[in-house]
Enzyme design. Sequence first.
Site, PDB file in Angstrom:
ATOM      1  N   GLY A 192       0.780  -1.304  -0.137  1.00 16.91           N
ATOM      2  CA  GLY A 192      -0.005   0.013  -0.041  1.00 16.91           C
ATOM      3  C   GLY A 192       0.890   1.349   0.004  1.00 16.91           C
ATOM      4  O   GLY A 192       0.610   2.289   0.502  1.00 16.91           O
ATOM      5  N   GLY A 234      -0.069   5.039  -0.969  1.00 18.47           N
ATOM      6  CA  GLY A 234      -1.228   5.816  -0.262  1.00 18.47           C
ATOM      7  C   GLY A 234      -0.552   7.027   0.492  1.00 18.47           C
ATOM      8  O   GLY A 234       0.546   7.448   0.543  1.00 18.47           O
ATOM      9  N   GLN A 235      -1.497   7.644   1.350  1.00 19.04           N
ATOM     10  CA  GLN A 235      -0.997   8.795   2.187  1.00 19.04           C
ATOM     11  C   GLN A 235       0.323   8.628   2.747  1.00 19.04           C
ATOM     12  O   GLN A 235       1.028   9.235   2.935  1.00 19.04           O
ATOM     13  CB  GLN A 235      -2.364   9.235   2.588  1.00 19.04           C
ATOM     14  CG  GLN A 235      -2.028  10.514   3.632  1.00 19.04           C
ATOM     15  CD  GLN A 235      -2.798  11.266   4.649  1.00 19.04           C
ATOM     16  OE1 GLN A 235      -3.800  10.215   4.852  1.00 19.04           O
ATOM     17  NE2 GLN A 235      -2.819  12.263   5.217  1.00 19.04           N
ATOM     18  N   ASP A 254       2.141  -1.972  -4.322  1.00 18.99           N
ATOM     19  CA  ASP A 254       0.514  -1.418  -4.312  1.00 18.99           C
ATOM     20  C   ASP A 254      -0.058  -2.142  -5.544  1.00 18.99           C
ATOM     21  O   ASP A 254       0.278  -2.772  -6.186  1.00 18.99           O
ATOM     22  CB  ASP A 254       0.505  -0.020  -4.644  1.00 18.99           C
ATOM     23  CG  ASP A 254      -0.641   0.599  -3.686  1.00 18.99           C
ATOM     24  OD1 ASP A 254      -0.611   1.557  -2.649  1.00 18.99           O
ATOM     25  OD2 ASP A 254      -1.839   0.750  -4.263  1.00 18.99           O
ATOM     26  N   ILE A 255      -1.651  -2.041  -5.313  1.00 24.43           N
ATOM     27  CA  ILE A 255      -2.462  -2.678  -6.378  1.00 24.43           C
ATOM     28  C   ILE A 255      -2.120  -2.047  -7.634  1.00 24.43           C
ATOM     29  O   ILE A 255      -2.471  -2.417  -8.719  1.00 24.43           O
ATOM     30  CB  ILE A 255      -3.880  -2.700  -5.691  1.00 24.43           C
ATOM     31  CG1 ILE A 255      -4.792  -3.620  -6.522  1.00 24.43           C
ATOM     32  CG2 ILE A 255      -4.316  -1.182  -6.022  1.00 24.43           C
ATOM     33  CD1 ILE A 255      -5.934  -4.046  -5.550  1.00 24.43           C
ATOM     34  N   ASP A 282      -1.628  -7.219  -5.220  1.00 24.66           N
ATOM     35  CA  ASP A 282      -3.182  -7.163  -4.709  1.00 24.66           C
ATOM     36  C   ASP A 282      -2.800  -7.985  -3.399  1.00 24.66           C
ATOM     37  O   ASP A 282      -2.732  -9.063  -3.543  1.00 24.66           O
ATOM     38  CB  ASP A 282      -4.043  -7.605  -5.957  1.00 24.66           C
ATOM     39  CG  ASP A 282      -5.507  -7.759  -4.924  1.00 24.66           C
ATOM     40  OD1 ASP A 282      -5.646  -7.470  -3.950  1.00 24.66           O
ATOM     41  OD2 ASP A 282      -6.537  -8.243  -5.835  1.00 24.66           O
ATOM     42  N   TYR A 318     -15.003  -0.328   8.873  1.00 23.49           N
ATOM     43  CA  TYR A 318     -13.622  -0.038   8.790  1.00 23.49           C
ATOM     44  C   TYR A 318     -13.286  -0.347  10.230  1.00 23.49           C
ATOM     45  O   TYR A 318     -12.294  -0.917  10.460  1.00 23.49           O
ATOM     46  CB  TYR A 318     -13.558   1.394   8.523  1.00 23.49           C
ATOM     47  CG  TYR A 318     -12.093   1.817   8.682  1.00 23.49           C
ATOM     48  CD1 TYR A 318     -11.079   1.430   7.913  1.00 23.49           C
ATOM     49  CD2 TYR A 318     -11.701   2.881   9.599  1.00 23.49           C
ATOM     50  CE1 TYR A 318      -9.691   1.988   7.980  1.00 23.49           C
ATOM     51  CE2 TYR A 318     -10.377   3.455   9.567  1.00 23.49           C
ATOM     52  CZ  TYR A 318      -9.423   2.900   8.991  1.00 23.49           C
ATOM     53  OH  TYR A 318      -8.366   3.310   9.076  1.00 23.49           O
ATOM     54  N   LYS A 337     -10.711  -3.400  11.789  1.00 23.01           N
ATOM     55  CA  LYS A 337      -9.434  -2.985  12.353  1.00 23.01           C
ATOM     56  C   LYS A 337      -9.528  -3.583  13.574  1.00 23.01           C
ATOM     57  O   LYS A 337      -8.423  -4.232  14.342  1.00 23.01           O
ATOM     58  CB  LYS A 337      -9.192  -1.391  12.496  1.00 23.01           C
ATOM     59  CG  LYS A 337      -9.138  -0.656  11.380  1.00 23.01           C
ATOM     60  CD  LYS A 337      -7.727  -1.112  10.780  1.00 23.01           C
ATOM     61  CE  LYS A 337      -7.319  -0.301   9.421  1.00 23.01           C
ATOM     62  NZ  LYS A 337      -6.045  -0.789   8.857  1.00 23.01           N
ATOM     63  N   ILE A 340      -4.547  11.439   9.836  1.00 20.59           N
ATOM     64  CA  ILE A 340      -2.963  11.998   9.573  1.00 20.59           C
ATOM     65  C   ILE A 340      -3.074  13.228   8.575  1.00 20.59           C
ATOM     66  O   ILE A 340      -3.667  12.898   7.651  1.00 20.59           O
ATOM     67  CB  ILE A 340      -2.112  11.033   9.282  1.00 20.59           C
ATOM     68  CG1 ILE A 340      -2.078   9.780  10.185  1.00 20.59           C
ATOM     69  CG2 ILE A 340      -0.875  11.155   8.705  1.00 20.59           C
ATOM     70  CD1 ILE A 340      -1.505   8.425   9.773  1.00 20.59           C
TER      71      ILE A 340
HETATM   72  P1  NAD Z   1      -4.594   5.154   1.595  1.00 19.18           P
HETATM   73  O1  NAD Z   1      -5.850   4.802   1.164  1.00 19.18           O
HETATM   74  O2  NAD Z   1      -4.065   6.715   1.209  1.00 19.18           O
HETATM   75  O3  NAD Z   1      -3.490   4.272   1.117  1.00 19.18           O
HETATM   76  C1  NAD Z   1      -3.918   2.601   0.988  1.00 19.18           C
HETATM   77  C2  NAD Z   1      -3.301   2.142  -0.371  1.00 19.18           C
HETATM   78  O4  NAD Z   1      -3.455   0.745  -0.329  1.00 19.18           O
HETATM   79  C3  NAD Z   1      -3.472   2.716  -1.411  1.00 19.18           C
HETATM   80  O5  NAD Z   1      -2.327   3.325  -2.348  1.00 19.18           O
HETATM   81  C4  NAD Z   1      -4.198   1.605  -2.418  1.00 19.18           C
HETATM   82  O6  NAD Z   1      -3.969   1.625  -3.572  1.00 19.18           O
HETATM   83  C5  NAD Z   1      -3.491   0.521  -1.495  1.00 19.18           C
HETATM   84  N1  NAD Z   1      -4.472  -0.750  -1.542  1.00 19.18           N
HETATM   85  C6  NAD Z   1      -5.762  -0.614  -1.594  1.00 19.18           C
HETATM   86  N2  NAD Z   1      -6.221  -2.149  -1.919  1.00 19.18           N
HETATM   87  C7  NAD Z   1      -4.981  -2.944  -1.792  1.00 19.18           C
HETATM   88  C8  NAD Z   1      -4.587  -4.233  -2.503  1.00 19.18           C
HETATM   89  N3  NAD Z   1      -5.793  -5.155  -2.139  1.00 19.18           N
HETATM   90  N4  NAD Z   1      -3.525  -4.704  -2.284  1.00 19.18           N
HETATM   91  C9  NAD Z   1      -2.535  -3.762  -1.907  1.00 19.18           C
HETATM   92  N5  NAD Z   1      -2.535  -2.530  -1.907  1.00 19.18           N
HETATM   93  C10 NAD Z   1      -3.800  -2.049  -1.827  1.00 19.18           C
HETATM   94  O7  NAD Z   1      -4.342   4.894   3.297  1.00 19.18           O
HETATM   95  P2  NAD Z   1      -3.298   5.594   4.123  1.00 19.18           P
HETATM   96  O8  NAD Z   1      -4.167   6.927   4.742  1.00 19.18           O
HETATM   97  O9  NAD Z   1      -1.931   5.574   3.580  1.00 19.18           O
HETATM   98  O10 NAD Z   1      -3.476   4.404   5.431  1.00 19.18           O
HETATM   99  C11 NAD Z   1      -2.643   3.516   5.612  1.00 19.18           C
HETATM  100  C12 NAD Z   1      -3.076   2.807   6.509  1.00 19.18           C
HETATM  101  O11 NAD Z   1      -3.169   3.403   7.676  1.00 19.18           O
HETATM  102  C13 NAD Z   1      -4.386   1.843   6.518  1.00 19.18           C
HETATM  103  O12 NAD Z   1      -4.309   0.660   7.143  1.00 19.18           O
HETATM  104  C14 NAD Z   1      -5.202   2.974   7.398  1.00 19.18           C
HETATM  105  O13 NAD Z   1      -6.336   2.271   7.896  1.00 19.18           O
HETATM  106  C15 NAD Z   1      -4.209   3.164   8.560  1.00 19.18           C
HETATM  107  N6  NAD Z   1      -4.920   4.559   9.075  1.00 19.18           N
HETATM  108  C16 NAD Z   1      -4.670   5.633   8.579  1.00 19.18           C
HETATM  109  C17 NAD Z   1      -5.160   7.029   8.941  1.00 19.18           C
HETATM  110  C18 NAD Z   1      -4.916   8.225   8.136  1.00 19.18           C
HETATM  111  O14 NAD Z   1      -5.255   9.160   8.506  1.00 19.18           O
HETATM  112  N7  NAD Z   1      -4.479   8.129   7.103  1.00 19.18           N
HETATM  113  C19 NAD Z   1      -5.683   7.014  10.249  1.00 19.18           C
HETATM  114  C20 NAD Z   1      -5.657   5.800  10.938  1.00 19.18           C
HETATM  115  C21 NAD Z   1      -5.159   4.633  10.227  1.00 19.18           C
HETATM  116  N1  SER Z   2      -8.201   8.799   8.896  1.00 19.66           N
HETATM  117  C1  SER Z   2      -9.021   7.626   8.949  1.00 19.66           C
HETATM  118  C2  SER Z   2     -10.410   7.744   8.437  1.00 19.66           C
HETATM  119  O1  SER Z   2     -10.890   8.829   8.697  1.00 19.66           O
HETATM  120  C3  SER Z   2      -9.184   6.861  10.433  1.00 19.66           C
HETATM  121  O2  SER Z   2      -8.579   5.633  10.358  1.00 19.66           O
HETATM  122  O3  SER Z   2     -10.906   6.490   8.031  1.00 19.66           O
END
Ligand code: NAD
Ligand code: SER
Length: 319
Positions: free
Chosen positions: A12, A15-16, A38-39, A54, A144, A148, A174
């Site tokens: 992943g 992602g962010q 990533d996917i 994936d 979600y 988790k 974040i």
């Molecule tokens: P995001 O949605 O920005 O990135 C997730 C990435 O996973 C994407 O690039 C997507 O293409 C990839 N993805 C989706 N399905 C996939 C698959 N089947 N196989 C491989 N890759 C796949 O999420 P993020 O904000 O970077 O979050 C990363 C982790 O942190 C997640 O587990 C999220 O639940 C957790 N999290 C994030 C936040 C936040 O505020 N960003 C807060 C709490 C928890």
């Molecule tokens: N930032 C995340 C969301 O809003 C919290 O896990 O889904």
Amino acid sequence: MEIEINNILVIGSNGQIGSVLTPALREIHGKSSVVASDIYKKQDNADGLFEILDATDFNVLENIVKKYAITQIYHLAAILSAKGEENPQLAWDVNVNSLMNVLEVSIKHNIKKVFYPSSIAVFGSNASLFNTPQNANLNPATIYGVSKVAGENLAQYYFLKYGLDVRSLRYPGIIGYQSLPGGGTTDYAVDIYHKAVSGDEFNCFLESDTRLPMIYMDDAIKATISLMEASPECIKVRTSYNLSGMSFSPEEIYLSIKKHYPNFKISYKPDFRQNIANSWPRSIDDSSAKNDWNWKPSYDLKNMTRVMISKLSKRYKSA
Ligand code: NAD
Ligand code: SER
């Protein structure tokens, strides 16, 4: 003395968080030791090792683990809170089944450490809203959050049954300038900076007084790396650690930005994400993280706003 070799797989990575954590890990461990995946593929994936993966496909995951002799996995792939409510089956499949694949491949191929991010979304109406404790009763209101909670329990189960060193943080929302969020309820707190810097009015999908726990990206990366580098005997929580940076409402972040852009305007039009936000804590007690592995955030709202505006205004000017 034996030198520890770490070959790290980030799942992943586009992602962010992944797009900031991957370069940070490459800085520490060396470019050739960190495989991004990533996917889908994007242009800057050419900056280092990258595989399309994936994570719900065990065989592809296993082939990558074998190909690079992976020793650590950061499993970031997930469907976040707002997107999850639109497609609960997909959210369960990606969030839980991909984690099972990661845990199984880790047992089979002797992976030394796994990082699994959880979320403040694990809390629901049974947890106190303010200063929510580490061991609060978990009854999340979203798929979600449900996924988790399952993930946290799987992490602990694999630790207890197989001794797999899985470590986890309950990230708050974040906020960073480097990347855009991917479909969560806290996404507004990134978008608002982009709108302010580009001179647009901001329409907020949450009510003005909806306080939520948040963290600046640098602090989230620092916490992740500190947790993963802590010696195993310091890790006392094997589900997931509460983590906190700051808490604020849309009105408070707006006022902090308005100090830099006095003409900036906000309007409010709450949508389905308001119910998700209402089910989450207002603030988090992260004293276990502080006590066990010395967690200490560096950014408050004022400092974060200063850095976000400075970085984004440079980017928008040069675009
Ligand atoms: P995001 O949605 O920005 O990135 C997730 C990435 O996973 C994407 O690039 C997507 O293409 C990839 N993805 C989706 N399905 C996939 C698959 N089947 N196989 C491989 N890759 C796949 O999420 P993020 O904000 O970077 O979050 C990363 C982790 O942190 C997640 O587990 C999220 O639940 C957790 N999290 C994030 C936040 C936040 O505020 N960003 C807060 C709490 C928890
Ligand atoms: N930032 C995340 C969301 O809003 C919290 O896990 O889904």
